[in-house]
Write an enzyme that holds these catalytic residues in place. Sequence first.
Site, PDB file in Angstrom:
ATOM      1  N   GLU A 120       0.951  -1.391   0.229  1.00  0.00           N
ATOM      2  CA  GLU A 120       0.525  -0.303   0.026  1.00  0.00           C
ATOM      3  C   GLU A 120       0.456   1.641  -0.393  1.00  0.00           C
ATOM      4  O   GLU A 120       1.886   1.017   0.485  1.00  0.00           O
ATOM      5  CB  GLU A 120      -0.635   0.349   0.966  1.00  0.00           C
ATOM      6  N   LYS A 122       3.319   4.469   1.637  1.00  0.00           N
ATOM      7  CA  LYS A 122       3.372   5.429   2.624  1.00  0.00           C
ATOM      8  C   LYS A 122       3.104   6.498   1.940  1.00  0.00           C
ATOM      9  O   LYS A 122       3.762   7.093   1.049  1.00  0.00           O
ATOM     10  CB  LYS A 122       4.855   5.153   2.289  1.00  0.00           C
ATOM     11  N   ASP A 124       3.143  10.650   3.186  1.00  0.00           N
ATOM     12  CA  ASP A 124       4.453  11.232   4.261  1.00  0.00           C
ATOM     13  C   ASP A 124       3.366  12.291   4.876  1.00  0.00           C
ATOM     14  O   ASP A 124       3.180  13.800   4.386  1.00  0.00           O
ATOM     15  CB  ASP A 124       5.434  11.877   3.162  1.00  0.00           C
ATOM     16  N   TYR A 233      -4.107   2.298   8.767  1.00  0.00           N
ATOM     17  CA  TYR A 233      -2.630   1.613   8.365  1.00  0.00           C
ATOM     18  C   TYR A 233      -2.656   0.249   9.830  1.00  0.00           C
ATOM     19  O   TYR A 233      -1.876  -0.603   9.008  1.00  0.00           O
ATOM     20  CB  TYR A 233      -1.723   1.780   7.658  1.00  0.00           C
ATOM     21  N   LYS A 323      11.340   2.864  -0.902  1.00  0.00           N
ATOM     22  CA  LYS A 323      11.652   3.917  -2.120  1.00  0.00           C
ATOM     23  C   LYS A 323      10.983   4.141  -2.461  1.00  0.00           C
ATOM     24  O   LYS A 323      11.750   2.869  -3.438  1.00  0.00           O
ATOM     25  CB  LYS A 323      12.431   4.244  -0.530  1.00  0.00           C
ATOM     26  N   CYS A 417      41.696  20.040  13.480  1.00  0.00           N
ATOM     27  CA  CYS A 417      40.208  20.839  13.654  1.00  0.00           C
ATOM     28  C   CYS A 417      40.571  21.977  13.358  1.00  0.00           C
ATOM     29  O   CYS A 417      40.570  22.917  14.419  1.00  0.00           O
ATOM     30  CB  CYS A 417      40.366  20.096  14.968  1.00  0.00           C
ATOM     31  N   CYS A 420      39.183  23.425  17.271  1.00  0.00           N
ATOM     32  CA  CYS A 420      40.129  23.698  18.579  1.00  0.00           C
ATOM     33  C   CYS A 420      41.742  23.688  17.556  1.00  0.00           C
ATOM     34  O   CYS A 420      41.826  24.070  18.799  1.00  0.00           O
ATOM     35  CB  CYS A 420      40.014  22.670  18.976  1.00  0.00           C
ATOM     36  N   CYS A 435      39.642  14.831  15.139  1.00  0.00           N
ATOM     37  CA  CYS A 435      40.031  15.680  16.144  1.00  0.00           C
ATOM     38  C   CYS A 435      40.571  14.703  17.478  1.00  0.00           C
ATOM     39  O   CYS A 435      39.894  13.973  18.186  1.00  0.00           O
ATOM     40  CB  CYS A 435      38.893  16.651  16.406  1.00  0.00           C
ATOM     41  N   CYS A 441      37.518  20.223  22.360  1.00  0.00           N
ATOM     42  CA  CYS A 441      37.702  20.620  21.761  1.00  0.00           C
ATOM     43  C   CYS A 441      35.799  20.911  21.640  1.00  0.00           C
ATOM     44  O   CYS A 441      35.171  20.313  22.204  1.00  0.00           O
ATOM     45  CB  CYS A 441      37.208  19.275  20.846  1.00  0.00           C
TER      46      CYS A 441
HETATM   47  S1  IVH Z   1       2.324   0.567   8.428  1.00  0.00           S
HETATM   48  C1  IVH Z   1       4.401  -1.678  12.373  1.00  0.00           C
HETATM   49  N1  IVH Z   1       1.421   1.541   6.542  1.00  0.00           N
HETATM   50  O1  IVH Z   1       5.899   5.282   7.690  1.00  0.00           O
HETATM   51  C2  IVH Z   1       4.419  -1.017  11.331  1.00  0.00           C
HETATM   52  N2  IVH Z   1       3.420   3.062   7.720  1.00  0.00           N
HETATM   53  O2  IVH Z   1       8.736   5.112   8.151  1.00  0.00           O
HETATM   54  C3  IVH Z   1       3.902   0.547  11.145  1.00  0.00           C
HETATM   55  N3  IVH Z   1       3.726   5.110   7.086  1.00  0.00           N
HETATM   56  O3  IVH Z   1       5.530   5.346  11.294  1.00  0.00           O
HETATM   57  C4  IVH Z   1       3.891   0.874  10.071  1.00  0.00           C
HETATM   58  N4  IVH Z   1       2.201   5.285   5.273  1.00  0.00           N
HETATM   59  O4  IVH Z   1       4.136   6.355   9.824  1.00  0.00           O
HETATM   60  C5  IVH Z   1       2.457   1.941   7.867  1.00  0.00           C
HETATM   61  N5  IVH Z   1       0.992   2.321   4.363  1.00  0.00           N
HETATM   62  C6  IVH Z   1       1.392   2.139   6.031  1.00  0.00           C
HETATM   63  C7  IVH Z   1       2.500   4.193   5.459  1.00  0.00           C
HETATM   64  C8  IVH Z   1       3.243   3.809   7.417  1.00  0.00           C
HETATM   65  C9  IVH Z   1       2.845   5.121   6.488  1.00  0.00           C
HETATM   66  C10 IVH Z   1       4.764   5.586   8.158  1.00  0.00           C
HETATM   67  C11 IVH Z   1       4.175   5.157   9.864  1.00  0.00           C
HETATM   68  C12 IVH Z   1       5.770   5.254   9.684  1.00  0.00           C
HETATM   69  C13 IVH Z   1       7.000   5.223   9.478  1.00  0.00           C
HETATM   70  C14 IVH Z   1       7.522   4.370   8.717  1.00  0.00           C
END
Ligand code: IVH
Length: 695
Positions: A120, A122, A124, A233, A323, A417, A420, A435, A441
């Site tokens: 699914e 992700k 942000d 989620y 990603k 450094c 310092c 350093c 320092c």
């Molecule tokens: S599952 C135990 N599903 O991404 C697993 N996270 O980089 C919990 N996030 O802290 C995460 N979309 O805030 C999950 N479809 C999705 C998501 C998602 C965004 C965020 C979430 C997590 C972060 C990790």
Amino acid sequence: MPDIENNIKDKHKDLCAQIRHHDRKYHQEDAPEISDAAYDALRRELEALEDAHPELRETPDSPSRSVGAAPAQGFVKVRHAVPMLSLANAMTAEDVQDFLARVRRFLSLSDEDGVDVLAEPKIDGLSCSLRYENGRLVMAATRGDGAEGEDITRNVQAIDDIPKTLAFEGDAPEVLEVRGEIYMRRDDFGALNARLEAAGKKIFANPRNAAAGSVRQLDPSVSAERPLRFFAYATGEAGDGVPTFSTQKDLRDYLGACGFIVSAPARLCADADALLLFHEDILAARPDLPFDIDGLVYKVNRRDWQARLGFVARAPRWAIAHKFPAERAVTTIREIRVQVGRTGTLTPVAELEPITVGGVVVSRATLHNEDEIARKDIRVGDHVEIQRAGDVIPQVVAVLPEHRPADSVPFDFPQACPECGSIAIREAGEAARRCTGGLICPAQALERLKHFVSRNALNVDGLGERLLARFMAKGWVSSPADLFDLPQVNAGAAEPLETWDGWGAQSVRNLFAAIEAAREQPLDRFIYALGIRQVGQATARRLAAACLTLGNWRDAMARAQDRDGEAYADLLAIEDIGPGVADDLLGFFAEAHNLAVLDALCARMTITDYAPPSRAADSPLSGKTVVFTGTLSTMSRDEAKTRAEAMGAKISGSVSKKTDYIVAGADAGSKLEKAKTLGITVLSEQNWLDMVSKN
Ligand code: IVH
């Protein structure tokens, strides 16, 4: 109020208007015009006037009637019933294949077993946990450090996607926690920024910052005006009445039926190829989606497998974030600066002509180390291609030589450094120049302090880099223990904090309260906070689990200085501690000035004994040292170790007198022999399974 002189009434009216004006500027517009001290003075003046003329308090809109409308203390901290985790990242197709291979290996699956994975988007945004009791929303909290977040219940009231009561056919479950992401759509973000800009206010860099900034408003009425959304989620604590889901897909459908929006489009994939195809599809569709996404999340669909896979450090083994490729842009290098880190590492940083990459303005990029600069021949004035991926520091991917200025010269990496002046040396086999100034320092001292108070260490709110640097410049703080003496130092100072620009009595009280609250720390956090090289959170936790008390730990480290002794062997027997980490640990304890810092901290702090995960406390393995040897037929060695650790055991790689149990699978060899000669309890695979299945 006939008997009050008109000039007093005018004075009162004027004060009220001023205070209301500054309240609005501060709480609603994030743009205070006066210092806290000046504001406090206005408040005191109003109080004095109303004390002298109590009738004035009856004025309906006197701000003295609305004290505390916005909590001055900031947000209230809340502990998560079930920790909120993060995700490991996959960048390439190979990473995704590795993820699936790891899952198969951990579960000891045969070639015929298929692993379905739910993919699914992700989004942000800002992760949030919603707690429903008997179907009613009672608490919303940010993720915070995963264990403890901030209460934002009032700030989410106006988010339509967050139901205030849940739809159930029968009785609502007693407890249901729903986790998800608060985010802002692109069009809403554009409109919000246009509004802020027209009003002459600061605009947000991207929808993520806008969402986070909007939720974290002390005044919930500001959050309410911001166009926020939510998708769900996962679940957190789930009490009686919540069904046991057999798949992630079922859980998703349940959340949908409860009235939540779930992340879409999603797809159930049977193998890596199917996941990669979906990734390609979504990447192509990305520009047309109404919200920013930074990748996909893949989750093993079977929940019983999720439970077995469990977690590594703070991320589930059963999920990964795939990603999208980093976004790139071309700009020029204005200057190359060399920064000094907490452990003295010199890191070169490129100061760039600011440029927008993927919606974010970038003005710096890391150049890693001197070899990297030489290898790419990166010079001041160069045109470079930079890339940005997620939250990581932007990097220079290539130099474009055709644009190089005629007079450009190779970068001359400093041998001393820059902070310092001590010589900076490079040890054989190391990429970094370091350093040698140690505590003299200032850069190292500052970085160490920053680490000491950071979120996963002492977690002191409101103590950022700039403030620490000012305390250091004043000579108030030079080493971590000094932080705890700040209130006394401040009280005796010619110019106490209360008189600094932007500070008032209340903000000083808040800061000192946060420092006071940090005095008590569990052993694992304390070890991590010391900032010893290579000792991250996981290693700190393992050390704490092995030693349990601060006294034991110090004692063990002192004894382990003898590399031929038993204590050194014990140290190396701790999972993940090899000779390199041991060198850094023992190096830390070999320096008198570090011991002095430790003593000073111990005199000011209370370090509580390591507490194993709660369900482990009464398990038969709690506190026991366990060695695995041979091949287990029903679970992988990794799964076995994880289960044992969750039950409070310490896992060791070698057998000694301190070993409590040895679990012997098929073809166990010399370790089993040694265990037998030492008279250590040997568990067969079946004994072991009986033991863990009871927990
Ligand atoms: S599952 C135990 N599903 O991404 C697993 N996270 O980089 C919990 N996030 O802290 C995460 N979309 O805030 C999950 N479809 C999705 C998501 C998602 C965004 C965020 C979430 C997590 C972060 C990790």
